[in-house]
Design a protein around this motif. Structure first.
Motif, PDB file in Angstrom:
ATOM      1  N   ALA A  12      16.517  15.981  68.483  1.00 19.04           N
ATOM      2  CA  ALA A  12      16.047  16.130  67.084  1.00 19.04           C
ATOM      3  C   ALA A  12      14.674  15.394  67.061  1.00 19.04           C
ATOM      4  CB  ALA A  12      16.507  15.431  65.919  1.00 19.04           C
ATOM      5  N   PRO A  13      13.597  16.146  66.383  1.00 18.76           N
ATOM      6  CA  PRO A  13      12.019  15.439  66.465  1.00 18.76           C
ATOM      7  C   PRO A  13      12.165  14.177  65.806  1.00 18.76           C
ATOM      8  CG  PRO A  13      12.482  17.229  64.559  1.00 18.76           C
ATOM      9  CD  PRO A  13      13.795  17.269  65.495  1.00 18.76           C
ATOM     10  N   PHE A  14      11.602  13.401  66.700  1.00 18.82           N
ATOM     11  CA  PHE A  14      11.547  11.814  66.525  1.00 18.82           C
ATOM     12  C   PHE A  14      10.081  11.509  65.957  1.00 18.82           C
ATOM     13  CE2 PHE A  14      15.498  11.462  67.654  1.00 18.82           C
ATOM     14  CZ  PHE A  14      16.118  10.132  67.726  1.00 18.82           C
ATOM     15  N   TYR A  15       9.122  11.742  66.885  1.00 22.14           N
ATOM     16  CA  TYR A  15       7.736  11.487  66.433  1.00 22.14           C
ATOM     17  C   TYR A  15       6.512  12.466  66.885  1.00 22.14           C
ATOM     18  CZ  TYR A  15       3.816   8.199  66.991  1.00 22.14           C
ATOM     19  OH  TYR A  15       2.467   7.375  66.543  1.00 22.14           O
ATOM     20  N   GLU A  71       5.293  21.972  68.848  1.00 22.10           N
ATOM     21  CA  GLU A  71       5.162  21.400  70.331  1.00 22.10           C
ATOM     22  C   GLU A  71       4.655  20.059  70.340  1.00 22.10           C
ATOM     23  OE1 GLU A  71       2.326  24.038  72.026  1.00 22.10           O
ATOM     24  OE2 GLU A  71       3.973  25.696  72.140  1.00 22.10           O
ATOM     25  N   SER A  72       3.837  19.618  69.286  1.00 25.19           N
ATOM     26  CA  SER A  72       3.482  18.074  69.149  1.00 25.19           C
ATOM     27  C   SER A  72       4.546  17.035  68.855  1.00 25.19           C
ATOM     28  CB  SER A  72       2.377  17.814  68.190  1.00 25.19           C
ATOM     29  OG  SER A  72       2.779  18.216  66.900  1.00 25.19           O
ATOM     30  N   ASN A  73       5.571  17.497  68.177  1.00 25.45           N
ATOM     31  CA  ASN A  73       6.854  16.698  68.030  1.00 25.45           C
ATOM     32  C   ASN A  73       7.564  16.462  69.465  1.00 25.45           C
ATOM     33  OD1 ASN A  73       6.089  16.907  65.444  1.00 25.45           O
ATOM     34  ND2 ASN A  73       7.888  17.988  64.655  1.00 25.45           N
ATOM     35  N   GLN A  74       8.025  15.064  69.410  1.00 26.12           N
ATOM     36  CA  GLN A  74       8.770  14.850  70.597  1.00 26.12           C
ATOM     37  C   GLN A  74      10.208  14.174  70.234  1.00 26.12           C
ATOM     38  OE1 GLN A  74       5.618  12.027  71.488  1.00 26.12           O
ATOM     39  NE2 GLN A  74       5.034  13.146  73.496  1.00 26.12           N
ATOM     40  N   TYR A 125      14.096  10.324  63.395  1.00 23.19           N
ATOM     41  CA  TYR A 125      14.076   8.831  63.717  1.00 23.19           C
ATOM     42  C   TYR A 125      14.816   8.366  62.579  1.00 23.19           C
ATOM     43  CZ  TYR A 125      11.288   5.823  66.664  1.00 23.19           C
ATOM     44  OH  TYR A 125      11.065   5.152  67.511  1.00 23.19           O
ATOM     45  N   TYR A 126      14.636   8.813  61.475  1.00 26.15           N
ATOM     46  CA  TYR A 126      15.602   8.125  60.210  1.00 26.15           C
ATOM     47  C   TYR A 126      17.125   8.557  60.399  1.00 26.15           C
ATOM     48  CZ  TYR A 126      10.881   7.988  58.460  1.00 26.15           C
ATOM     49  OH  TYR A 126       9.603   7.716  58.132  1.00 26.15           O
TER      50      TYR A 126
END
Length: 218
Positions: free
Chosen positions: A20-23, A90-93, A195-196
């Motif tokens: 999942a997208p973290f940051y 794309e910017s999400n990691q 993240y959450y």
């Protein structure tokens, strides 16, 4: 018995959340908007003519497809692709991509790394050290999460409990690095829902494994 099933479900969910997208490292604008369906293109070929050059250098006009219309339809993007593009940026990691950043430290020598850190410290910048700690923390988070998934299907619940504490500690370390030492961090919106969700799942694993240990002793 229910707590064991819950623990296994949480362990599996925690492992899946690593994707999942973290940051958002680049402070993007969040989710992409699904592109609108492309419109049909109507081409009128009634005015199309071909030119034929004869041997005597004279030109003969040959009308083609008089009073006919060619309907050209561009290929539309499938719905599942639009749904994925709407969620993924794309910017999400995710955790795997954040952990993969550690590979850059194997490209150079330790002397070069130490020199870069000393230059940053002189400028009172700590983002280089922060990136180093954060990326390797995610490497350990990946291995620990996978270990928790495997151990949750065994009777080694105490190890699951201990590893959940380690994971929560590493998550806290990565958050401190992002919030206080990352120069690219500008707004809380850069910390994505993964993240959450991952943190909540790890808390669930911690309390569920602790309950299982306590109940087995009584």
């Amino acid at each position: 018995m229910k707590s064991i099933r819950t623990l296994r479900l949480l362990s599996l969910l925690g492992f899946l959340l690593l994707m999942a997208p973290f940051y958002d490292q680049c402070n993007g604008h969040g989710m992409k908007k699904a592109e609108a369906p492309t419109k049909e293109l109507m081409v009128d070929t009634t005015a199309i003519e071909s030119l034929t050059v004869k041997n005597n250098n004279s030109i003969e006009r040959n009308p083609i497809a008089k009073d006919s219309i060619v309907d050209l339809k561009t290929i539309e993007t499938p719905l599942y692709v639009k749904a994925y593009e709407f969620i993924d940026v794309e910017s999400n990691q995710n955790a795997f991509e954040l952990a993969n950043m550690s590979s850059i430290y194997f490209e150079g020598s330790f002397a070069e790394f130490k020199e870069e850190l000393s230059k940053d410290f002189k400028k009172h910048k700590y983002d280089g050290l922060s990136l180093f700690i954060r990326s390797f923390s995610f490497v350990f988070i990946m291995f620990i999460t996978f270990s928790i998934l495997i151990l949750s299907f065994t009777k080694r619940i105490k190890w699951v409990y201990k590893l959940s504490i380690a994971n929560l500690s590493l998550i806290l370390i990565t958050l401190i690095c992002i919030l206080f030492f990352d120069d690219l961090f500008e707004t809380y919106k850069q910390i994505k829902w993964g993240y959450y969700a991952f943190t909540l799942v790890q808390l669930g694993i911690f309390y569920t494994s602790k309950y299982q240990i306590t109940s087995s002793k009584s």
